[in-house]
Motif scaffolding. Sequence first.
Motif, PDB file in Angstrom:
ATOM      1  N   ASP A  32      -2.002  14.092  65.934  1.00  0.00           N
ATOM      2  CA  ASP A  32      -1.480  14.390  64.698  1.00  0.00           C
ATOM      3  C   ASP A  32      -0.983  15.538  64.093  1.00  0.00           C
ATOM      4  O   ASP A  32      -1.896  16.100  63.219  1.00  0.00           O
ATOM      5  N   ASP A  76       1.096  16.507  62.321  1.00  0.00           N
ATOM      6  CA  ASP A  76       1.699  16.814  60.794  1.00  0.00           C
ATOM      7  C   ASP A  76       0.607  16.688  59.997  1.00  0.00           C
ATOM      8  O   ASP A  76       0.620  17.359  58.695  1.00  0.00           O
ATOM      9  N   ILE A  77      -0.417  15.981  60.248  1.00  0.00           N
ATOM     10  CA  ILE A  77      -1.497  15.757  59.187  1.00  0.00           C
ATOM     11  C   ILE A  77      -2.341  17.007  59.075  1.00  0.00           C
ATOM     12  O   ILE A  77      -2.823  17.520  58.062  1.00  0.00           O
TER      13      ILE A  77
END
Length: 90
Positions: free
Chosen positions: A2, A4-5
């Motif tokens: 992930d 984006d996180i």
Amino acid sequence: MDVDIIQQGGAQIGHEARASNNSGKFGLLIRAPNADLGKDPRWGRTEECFGEDPYLVGKMAAGYIRGMRGSDPKYFMLASMCKQHDGQQQ
């Protein structure tokens, strides 16, 4: 994975560094992220790494750096200097 996180986490660090640097005494260069491959537990700091897969580490480090830089096309919110371990015993 992930990214984006991780990028959001980098952006939060950039905002906090900007906020704590109101006096202008500290500068805006952070030694992060750790772009080393965490493959040798004897090193003792593998918890700072994203893992031992070069592709994963590269993607995660790039997202973290993008977050810290911010989205302004002219000015960085925060400059990043990747940390890495050269594998040499000191």
